[in-house]
Design a protein around this motif. Structure first.
Motif, short mmCIF file in Angstrom:
data_model
loop_
_atom_site.label_atom_id
_atom_site.label_comp_id
_atom_site.label_asym_id
_atom_site.label_seq_id
_atom_site.Cartn_x
_atom_site.Cartn_y
_atom_site.Cartn_z
N UNK A 1 0.83 -1.21 0.00
CA UNK A 1 0.00 0.00 0.00
C UNK A 1 0.87 1.26 0.00
N UNK B 1 3.95 1.42 -1.19
CA UNK B 1 4.61 1.50 -2.50
C UNK B 1 3.67 2.13 -3.53
N UNK B 2 2.39 1.76 -3.43
CA UNK B 2 1.42 2.33 -4.38
C UNK B 2 1.30 3.85 -4.19
N UNK B 3 1.22 4.26 -2.93
CA UNK B 3 1.10 5.70 -2.66
C UNK B 3 2.32 6.45 -3.21
N UNK C 1 4.33 5.48 -5.55
CA UNK C 1 4.35 5.44 -7.02
C UNK C 1 3.43 6.51 -7.60
N UNK C 2 2.35 6.82 -6.89
CA UNK C 2 1.43 7.87 -7.36
C UNK C 2 2.14 9.21 -7.52
N UNK C 3 3.19 9.41 -6.70
CA UNK C 3 3.92 10.68 -6.81
C UNK C 3 5.33 10.45 -7.36
N UNK D 1 9.76 5.87 -6.81
CA UNK D 1 9.73 4.46 -7.20
C UNK D 1 10.81 3.65 -6.50
#
Lengths: 428, 192
Positions: B114, B116-118, B120-122, B125
């Motif tokens: 979760x 990592x996803x957040x 990645x949104x910004x 990476x």
């Protein structure tokens, strides 16, 4: 078997750790669990486990659970005693104290009725009951403080076992369900103070021999006021003085113990509350970020950082990054072919990569189908995230045709149900 | 002071603030000069079109409308993920943020999917991106790095904490906490 005080305390002094362990068992314990507990908490030279088990039942320390013959639980009376010794009493809520206030009111009425009728022997019983009720209130005040202090210490020492949120849940319950309602009761205009004030006046009158309005109006002309019924006999007056002293002590203890408990709890409560809100805020924003994207949070304008520079100048940030890259640079000779790089552990799809693929394939009649075909090796979670971008219109206007039917998209062991999304163009 | 251009260390203070740096006591003399002559600096900067803000936690910065691209958002999301990860530990979160030296290679940011996803949104990476964010935090005065592979937050990081409190319950902030620590309104409202 009837238990004597000697039996009970002898048993307690022989197996104190066992009693402590039984207190910690919140639910009923079965025979196997009980024997294991006995084995862990008694010395090797103790009688057999079965003997101790039988003593626990015979002395009335344990009783059978109502739903099973082979499950046992501490008798409530023993639990209360151990709770007092261990300073772990059940917290008395404001409702419990309110119940005692109701009792006080009833007893005051009974006392007043006896005084009005100049029936002083009848005043002794309500005075006795008042004493007991006042002592119960005082015991609860003491017990509450001891328990709260113990819980605060436990919370402070269990930092590794409990998260900040879990600890806040405990402290929040103490604060909002115990201390705040009790403070409302105790405050100057609270029910307790009003009730205690009235009781004090009644007891002062009774103890000092003041005549009540009822027996003043009786018109009795006998010379001795005691005989006339206008003054209570000395024994009753003395009894009233004792109850008044007890009332004063209860009043003082109730107020002091409450203040002590607030002092004990407040710093931790404020700290954990602030932490809890901090965590809640961060989690909420991360959730919104996942659902609606970074632009929805508007963090850039909320933080409002200054980044002014004259137009046309290279930013310091860029320049610094470039200098860091160039720092210590020395041209190298011919590069040898390197070993293949180690696989990158996590390489999520970037927006740029997705945008490029979508632009090359536009118009796309079914975006999710396209995504599944384009990146078959990616996890479903990641593909759904990409689909979310498309669906949200991050790359260009997207829509679902009015007459479209819901489609099934099998992927691996999962089948995703969704309406097809059409992407006509990708905006630059 | 009549001649505002004679304000002490004006060039240095302005140079730091205009690049978005937050000045706090750790910055030494420039901070104390700014604090002691706050009104004069505020008047001068206001005339130049800058809003000098004072935070109740004792630091100063230029408040802008915010047009830094993803930089500010990346820093904030980096901070939120750290708070979320620290919430799973037992220690006081604020103590953990401010009293620890955070070892960069041990940061918890990529441990949970979760998170990592957040990130990645910004566009955060990998570890290199994390290091860039930390360098940016340092540049704006939110953090200070060491040469031992660690960094620690400075008091201006309270601005991110304020954001969390606002998001949690705007109408019910903890007593004596962020509500009292927000930007000085008079400074905020200074007409630019």
């Amino acid at each position: 078997m009837a238990i004597t005080i000697e039996d009970f305390f002898r048993f307690g002094s022989k197996y104190p750790r066992l009693l402590g362990a039984l207190f910690e068992v919140r639910d009923a314990i079965d025979t196997v669990g009980l024997r294991a507990l006995i084995a862990r908490h008694v010395d090797d030279d103790a009688p057999s486990r079965q003997t101790i088990e039988e003593q626990l039942l015979a002395y009335g320390i344990l009783e059978r659970a109502p739903y099973a013959d082979t499950a046992f639980e501490l008798r409530p009376e023993v639990r209360d005693l151990l709770a007092w010794i261990l300073k772990r009493q059940e917290l008395a809520t404001a409702d419990v104290i309110r119940g005692y206030l109701g009792q006080l009111s009833e007893l005051m009425k009974e006392l007043q009725a006896a005084l009005d009728a100049a029936d002083y022997p009848a005043a002794v019983h309500p005075l006795d009951d008042l004493d007991r009720t006042l002592e119960k209130i005082r015991a609860h005040a003491d017990g509450n403080f001891e328990t709260i202090a113990t819980q605060v210490q436990e919370l402070q020492s269990q930092r590794k076992e409990m998260t900040a949120s879990e600890r806040f849940t405990v402290i929040n319950r103490i604060w909002n369900r115990m201390l705040v309602p009790l403070r409302d009761l105790i405050d100057d205009r609270g029910q307790i103070e009003q009730r205690f004030d009235r009781l004090t006046r009644t007891l002062v009158d009774l103890a000092s021999g003041n005549m009540t309005s009822a027996n003043m109006a009786s018109g009795d002309t006998a010379s001795d006021p005691i005989v006339r019924g206008q003054v209570a006999p000395k024994a009753v007056r003395q009894r009233a003085r004792h109850t008044r002293a007890r009332l004063a002590r209860t009043r003082r203890v109730l107020s002091e113990r409450h203040d002590d408990a607030v002092r004990e709890v407040e710093p931790l409560y404020e700290q954990l509350r602030a932490d809890s809100m901090l965590l809640e805020g961060a989690s909420r924003m991360l959730k919104e970020l996942r659902q609606f994207g970074a632009s929805a949070l508007d963090l850039d304008s909320k933080i409002g950082l200054e980044g002014w520079r004259p137009s046309g100048l290279i930013s310091d940030e860029y320049l610094e990054a470039r200098l860091v890259d160039l720092q210590g640079y020395e041209p190298e000779g011919d590069a040898m072919l390197a070993e293949p790089p180690t696989p990158v552990e996590y390489d999520p799809l970037g927006r740029g990569q997705v945008r490029q693929a979508l632009a090359a394939a536009c118009p796309i009649e079914d975006a999710f189908e396209f995504i599944l075909e384009q990146w078959p090796e990616r996890s479903l979670a990641e593909l759904l995230r990409v689909f979310g971008w498309v669906h949200r219109g991050d790359f260009g206007p997207s829509q679902t045709p009015e007459k479209a039917d819901e489609c099934a998209y099998p992927t691996g062991t999962t089948t995703v149900m969704a309406w097809p999304v059409v992407l006509e163009r990708v905006d630059s | 002071m009549k001649d505002l251009s004679q304000l002490p260390e004006l060039e240095r203070i302005f140079g730091d603030l205009r690049l978005g740096k937050h000045l706090c006591p750790e910055d030494g003399s420039v901070y104390y000069l700014l604090r002691d002559h706050f009104e004069a600096y505020e008047r001068l900067f206001s005339a130049l079109g800058f809003r000098l803000a004072s935070h109740d936690r004792g630091f100063y910065y230029f408040r802008a409308d915010g047009d830094l691209g993803k930089g500010a958002t990346q820093m904030a999301v980096f901070f939120f993920v750290l708070v979320d990860a620290l919430g799973n530990e037992g220690a006081s979160i604020r103590d953990a943020i401010f009293e620890r030296d955070h070892r960069i290679e041990e940061l918890p940011h990529f441990k949970l999917e979760s998170h990592r996803q957040c990130l990645a949104e910004v566009d955060i990476i990998n570890d290199e991106d994390i290091e860039k964010v930390i360098r940016r935090l340092e540049r704006y005065g939110f953090a200070e790095t060491s040469n031992r592979g660690t960094f620690r937050f400075r008091s201006p990081a309270w601005r991110f904490i304020d954001l969390c409190y606002e998001a949690a319950q705007p109408e019910d902030l903890p007593d004596g906490q962020p509500d009292d620590h927000r930007d000085n309104q008079s400074a905020e409202e200074t007409d630019s």
